[in-house]
Design a protein around this motif. Structure first.
Motif, mmCIF file in Angstrom:
data_model
loop_
_atom_site.group_PDB
_atom_site.id
_atom_site.type_symbol
_atom_site.label_atom_id
_atom_site.label_comp_id
_atom_site.label_asym_id
_atom_site.label_seq_id
_atom_site.Cartn_x
_atom_site.Cartn_y
_atom_site.Cartn_z
ATOM 1 N N ALA A 1 -14.712 -0.268 -8.316
ATOM 2 C CA ALA A 1 -13.743 -0.525 -9.429
ATOM 3 C C ALA A 1 -12.507 -0.797 -8.575
ATOM 4 C CB ALA A 1 -13.659 -0.383 -10.399
ATOM 5 N N ASP A 2 -12.016 -1.702 -9.311
ATOM 6 C CA ASP A 2 -10.652 -1.958 -8.140
ATOM 7 C C ASP A 2 -9.715 -1.379 -9.892
ATOM 8 O OD1 ASP A 2 -10.765 -3.898 -9.308
ATOM 9 O OD2 ASP A 2 -9.942 -5.129 -7.456
ATOM 10 N N ALA A 3 -8.939 -1.901 -10.191
ATOM 11 C CA ALA A 3 -7.738 -1.748 -11.313
ATOM 12 C C ALA A 3 -8.023 -3.177 -11.979
ATOM 13 C CB ALA A 3 -6.000 -1.490 -10.630
ATOM 14 N N VAL B 1 -11.029 -6.380 -4.901
ATOM 15 C CA VAL B 1 -10.824 -7.798 -4.052
ATOM 16 C C VAL B 1 -9.544 -7.770 -3.756
ATOM 17 C CG1 VAL B 1 -10.941 -10.152 -4.663
ATOM 18 C CG2 VAL B 1 -11.961 -8.711 -5.932
ATOM 19 N N LEU B 2 -9.445 -6.648 -2.565
ATOM 20 C CA LEU B 2 -8.610 -6.267 -1.846
ATOM 21 C C LEU B 2 -7.205 -6.620 -1.057
ATOM 22 C CD1 LEU B 2 -7.667 -3.204 -4.597
ATOM 23 C CD2 LEU B 2 -7.298 -4.902 -5.250
ATOM 24 N N SER B 3 -6.170 -6.663 -0.537
ATOM 25 C CA SER B 3 -5.970 -6.286 0.678
ATOM 26 C C SER B 3 -4.722 -5.701 0.730
ATOM 27 C CB SER B 3 -5.470 -7.834 1.506
ATOM 28 O OG SER B 3 -5.379 -7.500 2.839
ATOM 29 N N ILE B 4 -4.883 -4.909 1.810
ATOM 30 C CA ILE B 4 -2.766 -3.855 2.184
ATOM 31 C C ILE B 4 -2.413 -4.896 2.897
ATOM 32 C CG2 ILE B 4 -1.773 -1.620 1.398
ATOM 33 C CD1 ILE B 4 -4.859 -1.143 0.366
ATOM 34 N N PRO B 5 -1.624 -5.574 3.145
ATOM 35 C CA PRO B 5 -0.869 -6.482 4.008
ATOM 36 C C PRO B 5 0.503 -4.940 3.870
ATOM 37 C CG PRO B 5 -0.493 -7.271 2.206
ATOM 38 C CD PRO B 5 -1.515 -6.861 1.446
ATOM 39 N N PHE B 6 0.773 -4.798 5.475
ATOM 40 C CA PHE B 6 2.106 -3.699 5.167
ATOM 41 C C PHE B 6 3.271 -4.470 6.607
ATOM 42 C CE2 PHE B 6 -1.530 -1.991 8.302
ATOM 43 C CZ PHE B 6 0.120 -1.376 9.222
ATOM 44 N N GLY B 7 4.836 -3.970 6.055
ATOM 45 C CA GLY B 7 5.644 -3.501 7.082
ATOM 46 C C GLY B 7 5.702 -3.033 7.978
#
Length: 470
Positions: A173-175, A321-327
């Motif tokens: 589970a996500d949040a 249903v997540l993605s973690i884009p980063f800079g």
């Protein structure tokens, strides 16, 4: 009043709560987006201020029998609501096991939820909310059993207050999913109907045939086996990762948003969101902790794909249903550039990930690499790195089990990796509408720097702020 962590918690009863109705045992595969999550446990806790008969702040001997009867009725309501909730949210009552390919799967066997009753010799207004490492971790949130999905601990306090702590497996589970469950559990505990019925329709996240993805995803994610080993030197025991909870006033958030908004050539301003502005400010702060100007500093922001994928059924979808884009920028760039420039960089990489094609491509990317386990590259870095997860939809006020809204609800995620984690959430106090609570899990040196240089922004969470003092 603040007693730090100097109190004792005694578990007085352990049992397992299973679904109220039997169900056919079956296997539920994890989606490709679930498979991007390592085996991590996430905790959440809710604190309830409950008045006792004589109102002196502690339970006297004469009140004790009545108080324990009252606590017993609360526990019965929690267990009844849990049993009913598990009929629909059956994933939380299952077990995580490995399949023949070595990938995690969910065995939906109605194993049930580990449920503990406990008591603590501390008042609610005596808890050190600012330092959850002392008062929450290992005391008021439970440790989850190895293959279990959810554990719950209900703790009665000497003032009459109650803390409900939960720990769940992030692979399941996500949040967003957990929040649906908490609200439904509370509704059922009050003998109401659940407002949301979860969907486990994994076909919503099936890979395409043939699959395709943008090459940029190779810069965001990687098979774990391909990542370089941790840098030499190991863990810095002088500056470990620690957890703190602060509050940030609405006025400070508006000021950060103003500073992060770039003025256009005309009267038009490129306004940035509060989350973009807040995250950009933190990114600059993390860069300031580095003496090496060439060191790369990474910041990721979790993006929920339910809206970009624009499917009606995803509004009740249970799973990740997540993605973690980063800079990633050098610390020198982040130090020298104004907040508005940094906020523009945050906006650009968030915008690129908040699309339907990004999430469909990510699903296909995972499919192309299975069964190799993969992970976001932000967790592999020899410079400062942290992830921001917006908890602005955290519905703590709706988690009313029948004795009122919680005085405090917060996520707690000391995940044990080498990257930090930050979650801003809405303030639970109706009198401070617009304020944020901010859970931070960062290196001690970073926390020390923030408290020295940005004490006007990040203020330690106290019982006084939460209106808990008598």
């Amino acid at each position: 009043m603040d007693v730090g962590g100097d109190f004792t918690v005694t578990v007085i009863k352990k049992e397992v709560v299973a679904a109220a109705l039997p169900a056919q045992e079956h296997w539920l595969p994890l989606s490709n987006l679930d498979l991007l999550l390592p085996a991590l446990d996430v905790s959440v806790f809710f604190c309830y201020k409950i008045d006792i008969p004589d109102g002196d702040g502690d339970v006297d001997v004469d009140d004790e029998e009545e108080y324990f009867r009252g606590f017993g009725s609360m526990v019965r309501a929690l267990k009844r609501g849990m049993a009913e909730a598990l009929v629909s949210y059956y994933a939380f009552g299952g077990e995580v096991v490995s399949n023949s390919a070595g990938e995690a799967e969910l065995l939906c066997n109605n194993r049930g939820v580990d449920f503990m009753e406990a008591q603590a010799d501390v008042r609610l207004d005596g808890l050190n909310f600012y330092n959850p490492d002392l008062t929450i971790e290992g005391k008021l949130v439970p440790n989850k059993k190895k293959n279990g999905v959810l554990s719950v601990q209900v703790t009665k306090l000497k003032c009459g207050g109650v803390v409900v702590g939960c720990t769940f497996d992030h692979r399941i589970a996500d949040a967003y999913s957990a929040n649906m469950f908490f609200v439904s559990w509370a509704e059922l505990a009050r003998c109401k109907q659940s407002s949301v019925i979860p969907s486990f329709r994994r076909s919503l996240l099936n890979p395409r045939r043939p699959g395709s993805f943008h090459p940029s995803l190779n810069g965001m994610y990687a098979p774990i086996a391909s990542l370089p080993p941790p840098p030499p030197g190991g863990v810095d025991h002088d500056h470990p990762l620690i957890s703190r909870i602060y509050y940030v006033t609405a006025e400070q958030l508006l000021l950060l948003q103003t500073l992060a908004t770039r003025k256009g050539s005309s009267s038009y301003n490129y306004k940035r969101t509060k989350l973009e502005s807040f995250s950009a400010f933190l990114w600059k702060m993390m860069a300031e902790t580095e003496s090496d100007d060439k060191k790369i500093c990474k910041m990721g922001i979790i993006v929920d794909g339910r809206k970009p994928l624009s499917h009606d059924r995803l509004s009740s979808y249970f799973g990740n249903v997540l993605s973690i884009p980063f800079g990633e920028k050098t610390s020198q760039e982040l130090k020298e550039q104004p907040l508005s420039w940094v906020a523009d960089e945050v906006h650009d990489y968030l915008k690129a990930a908040a699309t339907k094609e990004h999430f469909l491509g990510l699903i296909d990317w995972v499919e192309a690499h299975r069964p190799q386990p993969a992970i976001t590259k932000i967790y592999s870095s020899d410079g400062p790195a942290f992830v921001v997860s917006s908890g602005q939809r955290f519905p703590a006020a709706k988690v009313d089990f029948g004795w009122g809204r919680p005085a405090l609800g917060s996520y707690h995620f000391p995940w044990g990796g080498e990257a930090g984690y930050v979650m801003p959430m809405p303030s639970p106090n109706p009198a401070t509408d617009g304020d944020w609570l901010v859970y931070m899990h960062l290196f001690r040196r970073q926390i020390d720097f923030i408290e020295t240089e940005a004490s006007h922004v990040f203020k330690p969470l106290t019982s006084q702020y939460l209106n808990l003092l008598p």
